[in-house]
Design an enzyme around this catalytic site. Sequence first.
Site, short mmCIF file in Angstrom:
data_model
loop_
_atom_site.label_atom_id
_atom_site.label_comp_id
_atom_site.label_asym_id
_atom_site.label_seq_id
_atom_site.Cartn_x
_atom_site.Cartn_y
_atom_site.Cartn_z
CD GLU A 164 -1.87 1.52 2.98
OE1 GLU A 164 -1.44 0.71 3.82
OE2 GLU A 164 -2.45 2.57 3.28
CG ASP A 171 1.13 1.39 7.34
OD1 ASP A 171 2.17 0.85 7.76
OD2 ASP A 171 1.11 2.40 6.61
CG ASP A 225 -2.89 2.82 9.06
OD1 ASP A 225 -3.24 2.01 8.16
OD2 ASP A 225 -2.22 3.85 8.82
CG ASP A 262 -5.56 5.13 5.19
OD1 ASP A 262 -6.34 5.61 4.37
OD2 ASP A 262 -5.19 5.71 6.23
#
Length: 650
Positions: free
Chosen positions: A433, A506, A508, A510
């Site tokens: 990503e 990640d 997180d 996103d």
Amino acid sequence: MSENIENTVGNAEDYDASQIQVLEGLEAVRRRPGMYIGSTSASGLHHLVYEIVDNSIDEALAGFCSEISVEILPGDVIKVRDDGRGIPVDIQEQTGKSALDVVFTVLHAGGKFGGGGYKVSGGLHGVGASVVNALSAWLIVRVHKGGKIHEMRFSRGDITQLITIVGDTTESGTEVTFKPDSSIFEETAFSYETLKTRMREQAFLNAGLKISVEDKRPGSETRDDFRYEGGIREFVTYINRSKTALHDQVIYVSGERDDSMAEIALQYNDSYNEILLSFANNIHTPDGGMHETGFKAALTRVLNDYGKKTGLLKGDDKLTGEDCRDGITAVISVKLTEAQFEGQTKSKLGNSDIRTLVDNILSEKLTIFLEENPAVGRSILDKAITAARASEAARKARENIRRKNALDGMSLPGKLTDCNVSDPRLTEIYIVEGDSAGGSAKGGRDSRFQAILPLWGKMLNVEKARADKVYGNEKLTPVITALGAGIGEDFDSAKLRYHKIIIMADADVDGSHIRTLLLTFFFRFMRPLIEGGYVYAAQPPLYKLTRGKTVKYAFSDEELSEISAEMRGEDGKGKVEISRHKGLGEMDPEELWETTMNPETRILKRIELDDAADAALEADEIFTVLMGEKVEPRREFIELNAKFAVNVDV
Ligand code: TSJ
């Protein structure tokens, strides 16, 4: 009473041949529990509860029970109770034992004794109370019957207390309390959610039956009560609760023949997915079988006939089965005397009479329904005709991908940094990503066998797009060409350019979003990729620990405390610096290699089919719920999934 005493375990000289067999039976269950309940993990543990509850449901099917309660007691003890007739406690002439005794001490006896009692038996269903008994540290059964409470007790399948009257009662019913044996099960903690989902499903399948489930463990007390007068109609409404239905009413048909009955509920929504749930004798049949075959054949035939008759279908135009099931949610439930379950996992119904029964019922009644409800008929036909056009467009788009690949000798996407080795068994591709993480990955990788494909920007949610739009999508095309194995019906694992497809995102918002969307794409359009075990998720570390020149990484909170204690311990009172780990893109190449890409030290999570299916559901929910018109479920969903809400354009 003397017959009963002979049954007491531990009285060796009194055993006759049949009793020795009984003992061998339950010993066999303890020796090879997996053979009887599938596994000794959480799934097998929960299976114990289903085995017991199935008996109460059989009593409800026989027409004698209206209420079942399931409780998780402190210590992960389970109590199941019903208001049925109560298991017979009197001694039977042929066996010299009571039904109660037989149910708990003889393998495969569950629910099949006495004859006549059940019109519908589960077949594979209820391998029985004796299996649960064998796998329980202790079990107590209390039968309320004929004004008395009869109690019997067991430990690991052995009788510890013969039938004893322990009180008076004005009610009738059966209550079983048991504690799974922790020396057999790897996991003995029950999941309330798992039991709740199962009990809700059973309440949908048995219209009018009251089922309650309650968690009484300290700190997690909660309770749910299920009762659906509408049965599987309400099941369909429930599944479609956050979707937009094409017609208000759930279509419901039912019928019976000889000793079998079938009922079907269905409703179309504006999505492109098919949700088809089928059950035989209340047992889920994920691999389908004759009831599903009959359903599909009838649906396709009826819609084609209706299209011809109304002129909505022109000339030689025909709808395929898939066209007819685009956006459908359907539940099929059949009940039959001798269910035959086939296939590896015994989850496919083999009885061919049922195909005819379901086909006949649906053909006849759906035809009438469409004639009486032309507006609904028209919207269903329009939907199926649009699906037919889209699938033709998708076929052309697939053909294009194939032709282009053949023409330009498989030109690889510009963003791909390929590896040197070409043997796919040795190579892996990191789908990363973001451009900056892609940069670090390129710098850190071992270029011999690791390829890097960065993805960036807003990914397509395939759950909300038609197939033809997916094939031409600019974000997905690089993934399709880099993997080299085609897509949809053309997909062929043998052509894969890498045998490890590693999603690196990640930890997180996103990251989890892109992972969800990619997995959904694989699940819908490259399923063999998941089934073949080719897909992995990279696990970047959560913490970095530094002490002087020593640097270590922790992948979980437990690891964090372990490693920090260890590092502190090395020479007394020194200070360990702990930082919550930064994003992939902020790691330098060496760090990324060491923590996340080096096969010697990294952690990879292999993606199972269930993970991918969950992702697809999640993708569906995110978009239908957040972008949908329905305010209530939307708020609920944002609260439950705050981490996703941030990242979605509403
Ligand atoms: F199997 C079991 F022990 F695990 C169990 C059975 C557990 C629970 C919670 C309930 C039951 C159960 C069994 N509930 N209701 C019955 N019914 C009978 O066993 C029964 C009662 C009467 C007659 C009859 O012909 O009079 C027949 C049956 C099968």
